[in-house]
Design an enzyme around this catalytic site. Structure first.
Site, PDB file in Angstrom:
ATOM      1  N   LYS A  54       0.837  -1.209   0.000  1.00 19.82           N
ATOM      2  CA  LYS A  54       0.000   0.000   0.000  1.00 19.82           C
ATOM      3  C   LYS A  54       0.871   1.257   0.000  1.00 19.82           C
ATOM      4  O   LYS A  54       0.600   2.218  -0.717  1.00 19.82           O
ATOM      5  CB  LYS A  54      -0.943  -0.028   1.216  1.00 19.82           C
ATOM      6  CG  LYS A  54      -2.012  -1.116   1.087  1.00 19.82           C
ATOM      7  CD  LYS A  54      -2.818  -1.361   2.360  1.00 19.82           C
ATOM      8  CE  LYS A  54      -3.720  -2.591   2.152  1.00 19.82           C
ATOM      9  NZ  LYS A  54      -4.537  -2.957   3.303  1.00 19.82           N
ATOM     10  N   GLN A  98      -5.000  -1.701   9.344  1.00 17.13           N
ATOM     11  CA  GLN A  98      -4.763  -3.022   8.760  1.00 17.13           C
ATOM     12  C   GLN A  98      -5.345  -4.105   9.664  1.00 17.13           C
ATOM     13  O   GLN A  98      -5.075  -4.138  10.862  1.00 17.13           O
ATOM     14  CB  GLN A  98      -3.247  -3.227   8.547  1.00 17.13           C
ATOM     15  CG  GLN A  98      -2.891  -4.499   7.810  1.00 17.13           C
ATOM     16  CD  GLN A  98      -3.390  -4.527   6.364  1.00 17.13           C
ATOM     17  OE1 GLN A  98      -3.551  -3.485   5.723  1.00 17.13           O
ATOM     18  NE2 GLN A  98      -3.651  -5.709   5.848  1.00 17.13           N
ATOM     19  N   ASP A 121     -11.468   2.109   3.312  1.00 17.69           N
ATOM     20  CA  ASP A 121     -11.720   0.666   3.200  1.00 17.69           C
ATOM     21  C   ASP A 121     -13.197   0.392   2.900  1.00 17.69           C
ATOM     22  O   ASP A 121     -13.546  -0.704   2.451  1.00 17.69           O
ATOM     23  CB  ASP A 121     -11.394  -0.025   4.535  1.00 17.69           C
ATOM     24  CG  ASP A 121     -10.090  -0.803   4.499  1.00 17.69           C
ATOM     25  OD1 ASP A 121      -9.706  -1.259   3.409  1.00 17.69           O
ATOM     26  OD2 ASP A 121      -9.486  -0.955   5.569  1.00 17.69           O
TER      27      ASP A 121
END
Ligand code: GUN
Length: 294
Positions: A54, A98, A121
């Protein structure tokens, strides 16, 4: 029929090039640099590797990024307090925690505390609900990537029968919500099969587009699809392989070799859906910066 291979690597590169242009324009026109903050807890090797991917993608498309790392034993309150601080920091247009988190930290509490307008997300309940209604701030990255793969490979789902295998919150349910919308790149007839479905094959054989998100290697076999189907394989399963240095190889949820002789088009594993997920995270972050500066 031998299927066309839908390359996620290629589509992802195309989208990243578009995003690079967008970030350059945002900076030139408005002096805005999209910012993403990633919060990682612990040193789980898979999470460390995903986060590195990422960070690299951010650098590639011109997104400012920072990763905050906490030790495995950090207390929940420290993480929640930090997220409140990040919600209020205008430098960051996107916040990503995460997953998975250590057991003593509630993932629900963590997701709930993120500002839905920074939830790149697309996991916050507000975004989940807004997705079903049809106006989310952000779509979750893997399903959004699947939609882009279909549209950009010339397999528009409009009017098609899309059969989704698997009802996860991260892929199955959101791709169902996306495909259902009366919008460009959607407007499909949608059926979902899952572990409670009787005679799954009789349903999957009706699919014009089959999306496999089961999480088990090669469970969708060639006899379960019709001639000319378009297959999107979301599976990333490790199977033992003595010929590899690592001792394993990655396979999807579908029997790629057999199905490619029957399908119109199919995504490979790896190199299909995988590269799209991080790319759509970049997409969401750039859109967040655009919205914040509009
Ligand atoms: N862990 C594995 N996949 C994901 C993802 O898409 N988002 C986050 N936040 N964590 C993950």
């Amino acid at each position: 029929m031998t299927a066309e291979i839908i390359s996620g690597t290629q589509v992802a590169a195309e989208i990243r090039a578009e995003l690079k242009e967008k970030t350059a324009k945002l900076k030139a026109d408005k002096g805005v640099v999209p910012g993403l903050v990633i919060l990682r807890v612990g040193e789980d090797p898979a999470s460390v590797s995903y986060v590195k991917g990422k960070e690299k993608a951010c650098d590639e498309v011109g997104i400012y990024q920072e990763t905050i790392v906490y030790p495995d034993d950090v207390d929940e309150k420290t993480v929640l307090d930090k997220l409140v601080e990040l919600n209020n920091d205008p430098k960051y247009h996107g916040i990503l925690v995460q997953l998975p988190l250590p057991k003593h930290i509630s993932e629900d509490k963590v997701i709930d505390i993120i500002d839905p307008r920074k939830d790149v997300d697309g996991f916050h309940p507000v975004n989940v609900g807004k997705l079903l209604i049809g106006n989310p701030y952000f779509m979750p990255c893997t399903p959004a990537g699947i939609q882009q793969l279909l549209v950009r490979s010339g397999n528009d789902p409009a009017g098609k029968h899309v059969v989704i295998c698997g009802r996860s919150n991260i892929v199955g349910k959101p791709i169902l919500a996306i495909m259902l919308q009366k919008k460009d790149g959607a407007n499909a007839t949608v059926t979902m099969v899952h572990t409670g479905t009787k005679d799954t094959a009789s349903v999957t054989r009706q699919a014009d587009i089959l999306i496999a998100a089961v999480g088990r290697p090669k469970v969708i076999t060639a006899d379960m699809v019709k001639e000319g189907v378009v297959v999107i394989d979301v599976g990333v399963n490790r199977v033992p392989d003595d010929t590899k240095k690592s001792g394993f190889r990655l396979v999807g949820d579908t029997d790629f070799e057999a199905i490619k002789e029957k399908a119109k088009a199919i995504t490979p594993v790896p190199g299909g859906v995988g590269p799209m997920t991080i790319t759509m995270l970049m997409w969401n972050t750039v859109n967040a910066a655009e919205s914040a500066s509009a």
